[in-house]
Design an enzyme around this catalytic site. Structure first.
Site, PDB file in Angstrom:
ATOM      1  N   GLN A 127      16.081  -0.195 -24.505  1.00 33.09           N
ATOM      2  CA  GLN A 127      15.616  -1.529 -24.871  1.00 33.09           C
ATOM      3  C   GLN A 127      16.474  -2.570 -24.149  1.00 33.09           C
ATOM      4  O   GLN A 127      17.697  -2.604 -24.299  1.00 33.09           O
ATOM      5  CB  GLN A 127      15.686  -1.767 -26.375  1.00 33.09           C
ATOM      6  CG  GLN A 127      15.020  -3.092 -26.763  1.00 33.09           C
ATOM      7  CD  GLN A 127      15.289  -3.489 -28.185  1.00 33.09           C
ATOM      8  OE1 GLN A 127      16.418  -3.789 -28.543  1.00 33.09           O
ATOM      9  NE2 GLN A 127      14.250  -3.500 -29.008  1.00 33.09           N
ATOM     10  N   TYR A 133      15.702 -13.333 -29.964  1.00 31.20           N
ATOM     11  CA  TYR A 133      16.479 -13.241 -28.727  1.00 31.20           C
ATOM     12  C   TYR A 133      15.735 -13.942 -27.584  1.00 31.20           C
ATOM     13  O   TYR A 133      14.752 -14.643 -27.809  1.00 31.20           O
ATOM     14  CB  TYR A 133      16.820 -11.777 -28.441  1.00 31.20           C
ATOM     15  CG  TYR A 133      17.687 -11.190 -29.535  1.00 31.20           C
ATOM     16  CD1 TYR A 133      18.989 -11.643 -29.736  1.00 31.20           C
ATOM     17  CD2 TYR A 133      17.190 -10.230 -30.415  1.00 31.20           C
ATOM     18  CE1 TYR A 133      19.772 -11.151 -30.767  1.00 31.20           C
ATOM     19  CE2 TYR A 133      17.964  -9.733 -31.450  1.00 31.20           C
ATOM     20  CZ  TYR A 133      19.255 -10.199 -31.622  1.00 31.20           C
ATOM     21  OH  TYR A 133      20.024  -9.714 -32.653  1.00 31.20           O
ATOM     22  N   ARG A 157       8.391  -5.253 -27.303  1.00 36.36           N
ATOM     23  CA  ARG A 157       8.538  -5.407 -28.754  1.00 36.36           C
ATOM     24  C   ARG A 157       8.344  -6.869 -29.151  1.00 36.36           C
ATOM     25  O   ARG A 157       8.900  -7.773 -28.514  1.00 36.36           O
ATOM     26  CB  ARG A 157       9.920  -4.932 -29.222  1.00 36.36           C
ATOM     27  CG  ARG A 157      10.000  -4.811 -30.751  1.00 36.36           C
ATOM     28  CD  ARG A 157      11.363  -4.403 -31.225  1.00 36.36           C
ATOM     29  NE  ARG A 157      11.294  -3.808 -32.561  1.00 36.36           N
ATOM     30  CZ  ARG A 157      12.294  -3.813 -33.431  1.00 36.36           C
ATOM     31  NH1 ARG A 157      13.443  -4.383 -33.125  1.00 36.36           N
ATOM     32  NH2 ARG A 157      12.156  -3.241 -34.606  1.00 36.36           N
ATOM     33  N   GLY A 203      13.954   2.749 -38.772  1.00 37.67           N
ATOM     34  CA  GLY A 203      15.303   2.355 -38.424  1.00 37.67           C
ATOM     35  C   GLY A 203      16.365   2.981 -39.296  1.00 37.67           C
ATOM     36  O   GLY A 203      16.866   4.063 -39.019  1.00 37.67           O
ATOM     37  N   ARG A 204      16.744   2.311 -40.389  1.00 37.32           N
ATOM     38  CA  ARG A 204      17.879   2.724 -41.213  1.00 37.32           C
ATOM     39  C   ARG A 204      17.797   4.184 -41.652  1.00 37.32           C
ATOM     40  O   ARG A 204      18.818   4.884 -41.721  1.00 37.32           O
ATOM     41  CB  ARG A 204      17.978   1.828 -42.449  1.00 37.32           C
ATOM     42  CG  ARG A 204      18.370   0.398 -42.159  1.00 37.32           C
ATOM     43  CD  ARG A 204      18.002  -0.520 -43.319  1.00 37.32           C
ATOM     44  NE  ARG A 204      18.623  -0.103 -44.576  1.00 37.32           N
ATOM     45  CZ  ARG A 204      19.725  -0.670 -45.074  1.00 37.32           C
ATOM     46  NH1 ARG A 204      20.317  -1.648 -44.425  1.00 37.32           N
ATOM     47  NH2 ARG A 204      20.225  -0.262 -46.222  1.00 37.32           N
TER      48      ARG A 204
END
Length: 359
Positions: free
Chosen positions: A99, A178, A225, A314-315
Site C-alpha cells: 500500500q 491522507y 482504497r 484488520g484487527r
C-alpha cells in the site's frame, strides 16, 4: 463454515485462493533506514493464509512519511527489505501487495524535517505522535503545481520499486484523510489550478496518479482504497459522494485490478460498498471501516449475494495469524493487545498463538 469466503477469485493479475483479505494496518516496526526486516517478514508470512495481504501504509518518499518507523518504498535498502517480505509470504503460498501512502498534511516537521506538503495550507486539528510524544499538527505548505506533478511521479516510482522487490502489486491509499483524500475533499483542497475546483477537478491528482502507476506496473497490478465520508484525520468534505463517484469513474476507466472500499457509517444514509458495486465493474474489496465490525457471517453473505468479491479484515488478523483457519473451523479468536499495536518488537507482533501452537 462460511464456505463462500473460501472460494478462489481473481483481481487483475492477482489470483487469490480465498476471499479473505488482510487489511493494511500501521505497526511502526520498520528497521534501519525505514526498511522492512526479518521481523516484518515473519509477521506477514504468518498471515499468508489470507487470499491477499495488503501491507501497512508505505511512504513513496521521505517527505511522505506520517509516523515514526513506518516503511518506505523509495530506496534500495527498502526495496531489498520488501524483497525479504515478499519471498517469505510467497514461500507460504500467499499474495501480498504494497500500500502506497503519502501522509500529506498528516505529518510533522519533527518526523520529516520540514513543513508537510498538502493540496492547500489547511492545518488539521489534533496531534501527531512524533516518536518522543505528541505534538499539535502544524500548518502544511501548499504544493506548487510542479510539486504536485512530482508527487504523482513519486507514486509511480514507488509502484515500480514494489514490483522490483517481488510484491504482487500495489494499492494506492486514497482513504482515511491522507494525501489523495486531501486532494479530493472540499475542506482540504482550495486550489485554483487544474488540481482543484469541483469534484472532477479535485480528482485530477488521483487521475494522474492512477495513470502514472498503471504506466509503471500495469493496471492489473494496481488497486485503489477509498473511504468516502470518513472524517478520520480531520478530513472535512461537503461532497463525499460526488468525490467518490469521480474516483470510481477513474478506477473504471483505468481498468484497475480492484477497488477497496471502506463502508460508510451506518447512519450515513447511503452505502459506499453498494455505490461501488454499481459503478465499478472490476473486483471489489469491502471493508467495514472504523465504525462497525461485520461478523464472519455478514462477510460470507456479502460474497454470496455478490455485493463484494472479497472482504478485508484488520484487527482480527493482527491478533490471529491463522485467522483464515479459525474462520473455517469456527475456533475462538485471540483478543488483540492494544498496548502493542504501534511500535516495539516481537511482542504483540509475531507472538500471538496459533491453533497449532495451542494444541
Amino acid at each position: 463454515m462460511h464456505e463462500n469466503l473460501f472460494t478462489p477469485v481473481t483481481a487483475g493479475a492477482l489470483a487469490a485462493k480465498n476471499r479473505i483479505v488482510m487489511a493494511p494496518m500501521t505497526r511502526n516496526r520498520a528497521g534501519a533506514g525505514e526498511a522492512p526486516g526479518e521481523l516484518n517478514a515473519e509477521y506477514y508470512a504468518q498471515r499468508a493464509g489470507a487470499g491477499l495481504i495488503i501491507t501497512e501504509g508505505t511512504q513513496p518518499s521521505a517527505e511522505g512519511q506520517g509516523y515514526p518507523h513506518t516503511p518506505g518504498l523509495h530506496t534500495d535498502r527498502q526495496r531489498e527489505g520488501w524483497r525479504t517480505v515478499a519471498e517469505a509470504v510467497h514461500a507460504e503460498g500467499g499474495l501480498i501487495v504494497g500500500q502506497i501512502m503519502h501522509a500529506g498534511r498528516i505529518s510533522h516537521p519533527s518526523i520529516i524535517g520540514q513543513a508537510p506538503l498538502a493540496p492547500s495550507a489547511v492545518r488539521p486539528d489534533g496531534e501527531v505522535f512524533t516518536g518522543t510524544g505528541t505534538e499539535p499538527f502544524e500548518e502544511p505548505r501548499e504544493a506548487t503545481t510542479a510539486e504536485v506533478e512530482a508527487l504523482v511521479r513519486e507514486y509511480a516510482d514507488a509502484a515500480r520499486v514494489a514490483i522490483e522487490a517481488g510484491l504482487d502489486g500495489v494499492e494506492l491509499h486514497g482513504a482515511n484523510g491522507y494525501l489523495i483524500a486531501q486532494f479530493g475533499a472540499t475542506g482540504t483542497n482550495h486550489r485554483t489550478d487544474r488540481f482543484g475546483g469541483d469534484a472532477t477537478g479535485r480528482a485530477t491528482f488521483l487521475r494522474e496518479t492512477v495513470a502514472a502507476a498503471v504506466a509503471a506496473v500495469g493496471a492489473d497490478r494496481v488497486g485503489l482504497r477509498l473511504s468516502p465520508g470518513n472524517p478520520f484525520n480531520d478530513l472535512q468534505d461537503d461532497e463525499p459522494r460526488e468525490g467518490f463517484h469521480a474516483a470510481l469513474a477513474i478506477a473504471e476507466e483505468a481498468g484497475l485490478a480492484y477497488v477497496h472500499v471502506c463502508e460508510t457509517a451506518p447512519d450515513a444514509g447511503w452505502s459506499a460498498v453498494a455505490d461501488a458495486r454499481e459503478r465499478f465493474s472490476g473486483t471489489l474489496i469491502a471493508s467495514n471501516g472504523f465504525t462497525q465490525e461485520w461478523s464472519f457471517a455478514d462477510m460470507d453473505a456479502l460474497v454470496a449475494d455478490g455485493k463484494a468479491d472479497l472482504v478485508a479484515i484488520g484487527r482480527r488478523f493482527l491478533a490471529n495469524p491463522d485467522l483464515t483457519e479459525r474462520i473455517r473451523t469456527g475456533a475462538e479468536l485471540n483478543a488483540p493487545d492494544e498496548g502493542t499495536f504501534y511500535g516495539g518488537g516481537a511482542e504483540g507482533y509475531v507472538d500471538y498463538p496459533t491453533l497449532q501452537a495451542a494444541a
